[in-house]
Write a protein that holds these residues in place. Structure first.
Motif, PDB file in Angstrom:
ATOM      1  N   MET A 252       0.816  -1.214   0.000  1.00  0.00           N
ATOM      2  CA  MET A 252       0.000   0.000   0.000  1.00  0.00           C
ATOM      3  C   MET A 252       0.853   1.268   0.000  1.00  0.00           C
ATOM      4  SD  MET A 252      -3.106  -0.874   2.626  1.00  0.00           S
ATOM      5  CE  MET A 252      -4.479  -1.940   2.139  1.00  0.00           C
ATOM      6  N   LEU A 253       2.083   1.169   0.489  1.00  0.00           N
ATOM      7  CA  LEU A 253       2.965   2.333   0.486  1.00  0.00           C
ATOM      8  C   LEU A 253       3.522   2.620  -0.900  1.00  0.00           C
ATOM      9  CD1 LEU A 253       4.941   1.752   3.812  1.00  0.00           C
ATOM     10  CD2 LEU A 253       3.146   3.447   3.384  1.00  0.00           C
ATOM     11  N   PHE A 254       3.629   1.572  -1.729  1.00  0.00           N
ATOM     12  CA  PHE A 254       4.191   1.732  -3.077  1.00  0.00           C
ATOM     13  C   PHE A 254       3.138   1.643  -4.180  1.00  0.00           C
ATOM     14  CE2 PHE A 254       8.011   0.228  -0.812  1.00  0.00           C
ATOM     15  CZ  PHE A 254       8.958   1.118  -1.280  1.00  0.00           C
ATOM     16  N   GLY A 255       2.036   1.002  -3.905  1.00  0.00           N
ATOM     17  CA  GLY A 255       1.125   0.570  -4.954  1.00  0.00           C
ATOM     18  C   GLY A 255       1.536  -0.832  -5.371  1.00  0.00           C
ATOM     19  N   TYR A 256       0.575  -1.648  -5.745  1.00  0.00           N
ATOM     20  CA  TYR A 256       0.854  -3.069  -5.964  1.00  0.00           C
ATOM     21  C   TYR A 256       1.816  -3.316  -7.121  1.00  0.00           C
ATOM     22  CZ  TYR A 256       0.031  -8.053  -5.675  1.00  0.00           C
ATOM     23  OH  TYR A 256       0.206  -9.397  -5.512  1.00  0.00           O
ATOM     24  N   GLU A 257       1.636  -2.599  -8.230  1.00  0.00           N
ATOM     25  CA  GLU A 257       2.503  -2.813  -9.398  1.00  0.00           C
ATOM     26  C   GLU A 257       3.942  -2.446  -9.077  1.00  0.00           C
ATOM     27  OE1 GLU A 257       0.942  -0.795 -12.763  1.00  0.00           O
ATOM     28  OE2 GLU A 257      -0.902  -1.989 -12.843  1.00  0.00           O
ATOM     29  N   LYS A 258       4.140  -1.279  -8.447  1.00  0.00           N
ATOM     30  CA  LYS A 258       5.496  -0.849  -8.107  1.00  0.00           C
ATOM     31  C   LYS A 258       6.130  -1.815  -7.120  1.00  0.00           C
ATOM     32  CE  LYS A 258       9.012   1.932  -8.110  1.00  0.00           C
ATOM     33  NZ  LYS A 258       9.882   2.048  -9.295  1.00  0.00           N
ATOM     34  N   PHE A 259       5.345  -2.260  -6.151  1.00  0.00           N
ATOM     35  CA  PHE A 259       5.850  -3.219  -5.166  1.00  0.00           C
ATOM     36  C   PHE A 259       6.356  -4.484  -5.864  1.00  0.00           C
ATOM     37  CE2 PHE A 259       5.379  -6.841  -2.349  1.00  0.00           C
ATOM     38  CZ  PHE A 259       5.931  -6.402  -1.157  1.00  0.00           C
ATOM     39  N   CYS A 260       5.579  -5.005  -6.800  1.00  0.00           N
ATOM     40  CA  CYS A 260       5.979  -6.221  -7.517  1.00  0.00           C
ATOM     41  C   CYS A 260       7.255  -5.998  -8.328  1.00  0.00           C
ATOM     42  CB  CYS A 260       4.841  -6.687  -8.425  1.00  0.00           C
ATOM     43  SG  CYS A 260       3.414  -7.348  -7.536  1.00  0.00           S
ATOM     44  N   MET A 261       7.373  -4.827  -8.955  1.00  0.00           N
ATOM     45  CA  MET A 261       8.577  -4.535  -9.734  1.00  0.00           C
ATOM     46  C   MET A 261       9.806  -4.434  -8.834  1.00  0.00           C
ATOM     47  SD  MET A 261       7.721  -4.610 -12.842  1.00  0.00           S
ATOM     48  CE  MET A 261       9.263  -4.004 -13.529  1.00  0.00           C
ATOM     49  N   LEU A 262       9.633  -3.894  -7.635  1.00  0.00           N
ATOM     50  CA  LEU A 262      10.766  -3.742  -6.713  1.00  0.00           C
ATOM     51  C   LEU A 262      11.283  -5.075  -6.200  1.00  0.00           C
ATOM     52  CD1 LEU A 262       9.631  -0.602  -4.685  1.00  0.00           C
ATOM     53  CD2 LEU A 262      11.630  -0.761  -6.190  1.00  0.00           C
ATOM     54  N   ILE A 263      10.481  -6.109  -6.265  1.00  0.00           N
ATOM     55  CA  ILE A 263      10.958  -7.439  -5.891  1.00  0.00           C
ATOM     56  C   ILE A 263      12.175  -7.806  -6.741  1.00  0.00           C
ATOM     57  CG2 ILE A 263      10.388  -9.905  -5.897  1.00  0.00           C
ATOM     58  CD1 ILE A 263       7.510  -9.111  -5.225  1.00  0.00           C
ATOM     59  N   TYR A 264      12.174  -7.346  -7.993  1.00  0.00           N
ATOM     60  CA  TYR A 264      13.284  -7.609  -8.904  1.00  0.00           C
ATOM     61  C   TYR A 264      14.281  -6.455  -8.948  1.00  0.00           C
ATOM     62  CZ  TYR A 264      10.097 -11.242 -10.491  1.00  0.00           C
ATOM     63  OH  TYR A 264       9.254 -12.323 -10.530  1.00  0.00           O
ATOM     64  N   GLU A 265      13.757  -5.228  -8.902  1.00  0.00           N
ATOM     65  CA  GLU A 265      14.612  -4.069  -9.112  1.00  0.00           C
ATOM     66  C   GLU A 265      15.382  -3.644  -7.862  1.00  0.00           C
ATOM     67  OE1 GLU A 265      11.935  -1.114 -10.502  1.00  0.00           O
ATOM     68  OE2 GLU A 265      11.725  -1.994 -12.510  1.00  0.00           O
ATOM     69  N   ASP A 266      14.768  -3.757  -6.704  1.00  0.00           N
ATOM     70  CA  ASP A 266      15.423  -3.296  -5.475  1.00  0.00           C
ATOM     71  C   ASP A 266      14.887  -4.065  -4.263  1.00  0.00           C
ATOM     72  OD1 ASP A 266      16.815  -1.948  -3.543  1.00  0.00           O
ATOM     73  OD2 ASP A 266      16.342   0.060  -4.307  1.00  0.00           O
ATOM     74  N   PRO A 267      15.187  -5.363  -4.176  1.00  0.00           N
ATOM     75  CA  PRO A 267      14.672  -6.161  -3.047  1.00  0.00           C
ATOM     76  C   PRO A 267      15.179  -5.672  -1.690  1.00  0.00           C
ATOM     77  CG  PRO A 267      16.309  -7.395  -4.309  1.00  0.00           C
ATOM     78  CD  PRO A 267      15.986  -6.177  -5.109  1.00  0.00           C
ATOM     79  N   ASP A 268      16.364  -5.064  -1.657  1.00  0.00           N
ATOM     80  CA  ASP A 268      16.881  -4.556  -0.382  1.00  0.00           C
ATOM     81  C   ASP A 268      16.002  -3.432   0.162  1.00  0.00           C
ATOM     82  OD1 ASP A 268      18.972  -6.333  -0.441  1.00  0.00           O
ATOM     83  OD2 ASP A 268      20.400  -4.903  -1.319  1.00  0.00           O
TER      84      ASP A 268
END
Length: 203
Positions: A160-176
Motif C-alpha cells: 500500500m505504500l508503493f502501490g501493488y505494481e510498483k511493489f511487484c517490480m521492486l521485488i526484482y529491481e530493489d529487493p533490499d
C-alpha cells in the motif's frame, strides 16, 4: 451440555476442548445489515456498532483493528471529501455502497529509495491509538463476548505504500529496499500487537 456464553465458547475452542456449539463470528457487515439489525448505519467501522450488531445476530465475537489499520476508514477519515490521506500518506477514494468500510487506494507515498529515505513511519504510541479497542473491550464485557483485536501483516501495508505494481517490480529491481520497508512495517505492528495484549490485561 450446558449452554455457554459467547466468550466461554471461544475460550473453550481455543483451548482445544469441545464447546456447546461451533463459535461463529464475522468481520465486515454490510451497511444495509446494520440498518436492518440495529436501526442505524455507521459512517465508519466502530466498536459500538460492531458489537451491538454482532450481539443481536447472536455471534460470539467482535473484531476491531487497532488505530492505524490503513485501509479501514476511521472517524477522522469520515469527512465529506471524496479523497483523503491517512496517517501513512496513502490517498484513498471513497466509493459509497461499494467499498465500505475500506476505500480504494489511488495514490501512494513511496516511489523510490529517496522517498523512503525521507519517509516517517507513524508513531505507534500516538494518543487515541487504542480508542476503539477500549470501547470494544467494554462492549465485549457488556455482552460477555470475545474481542479480537487485529493488526495488519507487513506485506499488505508495504504494497500500500508503493502501490501493488510498483511493489511487484521492486521485488526484482530493489529487493533490499523492500526488505527495509517490510522490516519497518513489521516493527510497527509488533509494537501494535504488544499494545493490544497490554491493553486487554493479558500481560
Amino acid at each position: 451440555m450446558e449452554k455457554m456464553t459467547s466468550k466461554e465458547r471461544i475460550l473453550t475452542t481455543l483451548n482445544h476442548k469441545e464447546p456447546d456449539r461451533v463459535p461463529i463470528h464475522e468481520f465486515i457487515y454490510s451497511r444495509k445489515l446494520y440498518k436492518e439489525v440495529i436501526g442505524r448505519v455507521p459512517e465508519y467501522y466502530n466498536s459500538e456498532d460492531v458489537f451491538d450488531c454482532a450481539h443481536v445476530l447472536g455471534l460470539d465475537a467482535g473484531i476491531m483493528p487497532i488505530g492505524g489499520f490503513s485501509g479501514i476508514r476511521t472517524d477522522s477519515d469520515s469527512r465529506e471529501e471524496k479523497e483523503y490521506q491517512d496517517e501513512w500518506h496513502i490517498t484513498w477514494r471513497k466509493g459509497e455502497g461499494v467499498s465500505w468500510p475500506g476505500d480504494a487506494p489511488v495514490d501512494y507515498p513511496l516511489k523510490n529509495k529517496e522517498d523512503w529515505k525521507n519517509y516517517q513511519i507513524p508513531d505507534i504510541y500516538k494518543p487515541g491509538r487504542l480508542k476503539e479497542i477500549d470501547i470494544a473491550l467494554k462492549k465485549g464485557k457488556e455482552y460477555d463476548m470475545a474481542v479480537f483485536g487485529t493488526i495488519r501483516g507487513p506485506f499488505t501495508l508495504a504494497w500500500m505504500l508503493f502501490g501493488y505494481e510498483k511493489f511487484c517490480m521492486l521485488i526484482y529491481e530493489d529487493p533490499d529496499l523492500l526488505d527495509e520497508v517490510i522490516a519497518a512495517v513489521t516493527d510497527f505492528y509488533l509494537s501494535a500487537g504488544k499494545m493490544l495484549v497490554e491493553d486487554s490485561g493479558l500481560k
